[in-house]
Design a protein around this motif. Structure first.
Motif, PDB file in Angstrom:
ATOM      1  N   ALA A   1       0.819  -1.213   0.000  1.00 35.74           N
ATOM      2  CA  ALA A   1       0.000   0.000   0.000  1.00 35.74           C
ATOM      3  C   ALA A   1       0.855   1.266   0.000  1.00 35.74           C
ATOM      4  O   ALA A   1       0.562   2.226  -0.725  1.00 35.74           O
ATOM      5  N   ASP A   2       1.932   1.281   0.809  1.00 33.39           N
ATOM      6  CA  ASP A   2       2.759   2.493   0.863  1.00 33.39           C
ATOM      7  C   ASP A   2       3.445   2.755  -0.467  1.00 33.39           C
ATOM      8  O   ASP A   2       3.634   3.910  -0.859  1.00 33.39           O
ATOM      9  N   ASP A   3       3.805   1.693  -1.192  1.00 31.05           N
ATOM     10  CA  ASP A   3       4.420   1.888  -2.507  1.00 31.05           C
ATOM     11  C   ASP A   3       3.411   2.417  -3.519  1.00 31.05           C
ATOM     12  O   ASP A   3       3.735   3.270  -4.350  1.00 31.05           O
ATOM     13  N   ILE A   4       2.194   1.907  -3.458  1.00 29.13           N
ATOM     14  CA  ILE A   4       1.143   2.409  -4.347  1.00 29.13           C
ATOM     15  C   ILE A   4       0.920   3.896  -4.099  1.00 29.13           C
ATOM     16  O   ILE A   4       0.809   4.698  -5.038  1.00 29.13           O
ATOM     17  N   LEU A   5       0.877   4.280  -2.844  1.00 30.33           N
ATOM     18  CA  LEU A   5       0.678   5.690  -2.496  1.00 30.33           C
ATOM     19  C   LEU A   5       1.864   6.551  -2.921  1.00 30.33           C
ATOM     20  O   LEU A   5       1.694   7.718  -3.301  1.00 30.33           O
ATOM     21  N   THR A   6       3.069   5.985  -2.877  1.00 34.58           N
ATOM     22  CA  THR A   6       4.243   6.729  -3.348  1.00 34.58           C
ATOM     23  C   THR A   6       4.154   6.976  -4.845  1.00 34.58           C
ATOM     24  O   THR A   6       4.485   8.066  -5.332  1.00 34.58           O
ATOM     25  N   VAL A   7       3.702   5.979  -5.589  1.00 40.06           N
ATOM     26  CA  VAL A   7       3.499   6.170  -7.030  1.00 40.06           C
ATOM     27  C   VAL A   7       2.541   7.322  -7.278  1.00 40.06           C
ATOM     28  O   VAL A   7       2.812   8.222  -8.099  1.00 40.06           O
ATOM     29  N   ILE A   8       1.417   7.318  -6.582  1.00 39.75           N
ATOM     30  CA  ILE A   8       0.414   8.370  -6.759  1.00 39.75           C
ATOM     31  C   ILE A   8       0.997   9.731  -6.396  1.00 39.75           C
ATOM     32  O   ILE A   8       0.784  10.735  -7.100  1.00 39.75           O
ATOM     33  N   ARG A   9       1.754   9.773  -5.310  1.00 39.46           N
ATOM     34  CA  ARG A   9       2.377  11.032  -4.853  1.00 39.46           C
ATOM     35  C   ARG A   9       3.316  11.590  -5.923  1.00 39.46           C
ATOM     36  O   ARG A   9       3.259  12.783  -6.275  1.00 39.46           O
ATOM     37  N   ILE A  10       4.198  10.761  -6.452  1.00 39.79           N
ATOM     38  CA  ILE A  10       5.169  11.224  -7.441  1.00 39.79           C
ATOM     39  C   ILE A  10       4.473  11.591  -8.754  1.00 39.79           C
ATOM     40  O   ILE A  10       4.849  12.571  -9.418  1.00 39.79           O
ATOM     41  N   ALA A  11       3.454  10.837  -9.125  1.00 46.08           N
ATOM     42  CA  ALA A  11       2.714  11.154 -10.348  1.00 46.08           C
ATOM     43  C   ALA A  11       2.080  12.535 -10.262  1.00 46.08           C
ATOM     44  O   ALA A  11       2.074  13.298 -11.242  1.00 46.08           O
ATOM     45  N   LYS A  12       1.560  12.877  -9.087  1.00 46.75           N
ATOM     46  CA  LYS A  12       0.972  14.206  -8.905  1.00 46.75           C
ATOM     47  C   LYS A  12       2.045  15.293  -8.908  1.00 46.75           C
ATOM     48  O   LYS A  12       1.858  16.365  -9.480  1.00 46.75           O
ATOM     49  N   GLU A  13       3.174  15.004  -8.282  1.00 45.79           N
ATOM     50  CA  GLU A  13       4.262  15.993  -8.218  1.00 45.79           C
ATOM     51  C   GLU A  13       4.745  16.381  -9.610  1.00 45.79           C
ATOM     52  O   GLU A  13       5.016  17.557  -9.881  1.00 45.79           O
ATOM     53  N   TYR A  14       4.858  15.391 -10.496  1.00 46.46           N
ATOM     54  CA  TYR A  14       5.450  15.641 -11.814  1.00 46.46           C
ATOM     55  C   TYR A  14       4.414  15.664 -12.934  1.00 46.46           C
ATOM     56  O   TYR A  14       4.781  15.781 -14.104  1.00 46.46           O
ATOM     57  N   ASP A  15       3.139  15.544 -12.575  1.00 47.44           N
ATOM     58  CA  ASP A  15       2.049  15.598 -13.547  1.00 47.44           C
ATOM     59  C   ASP A  15       2.299  14.617 -14.701  1.00 47.44           C
ATOM     60  O   ASP A  15       2.383  15.002 -15.869  1.00 47.44           O
ATOM     61  N   ILE A  16       2.430  13.347 -14.342  1.00 45.04           N
ATOM     62  CA  ILE A  16       2.647  12.302 -15.338  1.00 45.04           C
ATOM     63  C   ILE A  16       1.541  11.258 -15.253  1.00 45.04           C
ATOM     64  O   ILE A  16       0.824  11.163 -14.254  1.00 45.04           O
TER      65      ILE A  16
END
Length: 374
Positions: free
Chosen positions: A218-233
């Motif tokens: 779960a924490d890795d999934i949330l990290t993906v979402i976090r980074i995707a939002k940061e870099y708008d990808i």
């Protein structure tokens, strides 16, 4: 060619008994009581079932040799955790017998590419499971950029370049930031030294190519979402073993899930919550998802069995079929060609004696681009 009297699962409407025509590799008509043209071949499929060719949205088919002809693993370049310049197509052997087995199992298209050893592993591509030349079999290249979080990069680079999840995220952020800077300088007409890795990442920054993110916990999934939002990808959430405990966050993100494999042992810590119940939870939340084998983790021909086991665990049968046909086609951006029986789409279909989720079903024939392939 006209096919008559089959129970047709178009995946565009409810199943019905009817007919369909194919010509020049595509479906031309779908309906009831269609009539044959002068000299047109007709096949009576009375009592048989027809499904779209199955689609796998995440695997390594043809990239890891079978034991019979094993000569090495071409799926992971474990020399550098940042290798976005690797291309999956260059590591795929179309002569591998696993591709023929996939075809006989009704899988007509797969998205294949590098494994999850590296933070950035290289590009995935989509190909059909018929042929002897991977360039001719390929229908989209590249289709995604592989990224990996959690246990696999940590294990592969332990005491070298990665010891923690923090470093995985830092390496990815560094590459994304460098790519953005590199791209902006190029677009401004400034001189920049050619960088093969950053060139490969430009389509990700431009949102032309999704980051295909291996994430179980779960924490890795949330990290993906976090980074995707940061870099708008754009990203896809691949494996999502722990998805059930963060359904609201995944739903809010809007990112699709590529779910599985579950037909395997819990071979590492991250798989502690692995379950065939996960697809149903994603479905109930209205999250777009597909079911995968992650071949060769599970042999590719067992894609329909994986969907059947998800149905047994609560996923509605029709949704389970969608999870291996139209849903993966949508996630891959190939639903204009694949995943359903519809006029103008590629004539990829499977003729069965029973529902494709029935374990006693027999596949009578597989057609790819309108030609009988198995």
């Amino acid at each position: 060619m006209l096919f008559k009297n089959a129970t047709i699962y178009t995946m565009e409407q409810d199943p019905f008994v009817g007919d369909f025509k194919i010509d020049k590799g595509v479906f031309t008509q779908i309906g009831k009581d269609l009539t044959a043209g002068v000299g047109e071949d007709v096949q009576d499929l009375n009592g048989l079932y027809v499904f779209p060719g199955l689609v796998e949205s995440h695997c390594h088919l043809g990239m890891e040799e079978t034991a019979i002809r094993f000569e090495g693993d071409d799926v992971n370049e474990i020399t550098d955790p940042i290798t976005p310049n690797m291309r999956g197509i260059d590591g795929c052997n179309p002569m591998d017998e696993t591709i023929e087995s996939a075809l006989k199992g009704g899988v007509t298209t797969v998205a294949a590419g590098p494994g999850s050893a590296n933070v950035l592993g290289g590009t995935f591509f989509a190909y059909k499971t018929v042929g002897n030349c991977i360039d001719e079999m390929t229908i989209e290249n590249p289709i995604a950029m592989k990224a990996a979080f959690g246990e696999n990069p940590k294990r592969c680079y332990k005491d070298k370049k990665i010891d923690t999840r923090m470093q995985i995220s830092a390496l990815l952020r560094e590459t994304l930031a460098k790519t953005k800077e590199y791209m902006e300088k190029k677009e401004a007409g400034k001189e920049v030294a050619y960088d093969q890795k950053l060139e490969a990442m430009i389509p990700v920054i431009k949102k032309e190519l999704p980051l295909k993110c291996h994430a179980h916990r779960a924490d890795d999934i949330l990290t993906v979402i976090r980074i995707a939002k940061e870099y708008d990808i754009k990203v896809t959430l691949d494996h999502v073993t722990d998805a059930r405990c963060i359904i609201p966050q995944i739903k809010e993100s809007g990112f699709p899930c590529i779910c599985g494999p579950a037909l395997t042992h819990k071979s590492k810590f991250e798989l502690a919550n692995m379950s065939f119940e996960t697809p149903n939870e994603l479905y109930k939340a209205g999250i777009l998802f597909s079911i995968i084998t992650d071949s060769p983790v599970v042999p590719q021909q067992y894609l329909s069995l994986s969907a059947a086991l998800a149905a047994k665990a609560g996923l509605p049968e029709y949704e389970a079929i969608k999870a291996i046909t139209i849903n993966p086609a949508k996630i891959l951006g190939l639903d204009n060609r694949l995943g359903s029986i519809k006029e103008g789409k590629d004539a990829d279909f499977v003729i069965c004696t029973k529902n494709i989720l029935d374990t006693t079903n027999e596949i009578k024939a597989v057609y790819v681009d309108g030609k009988k392939a198995a």
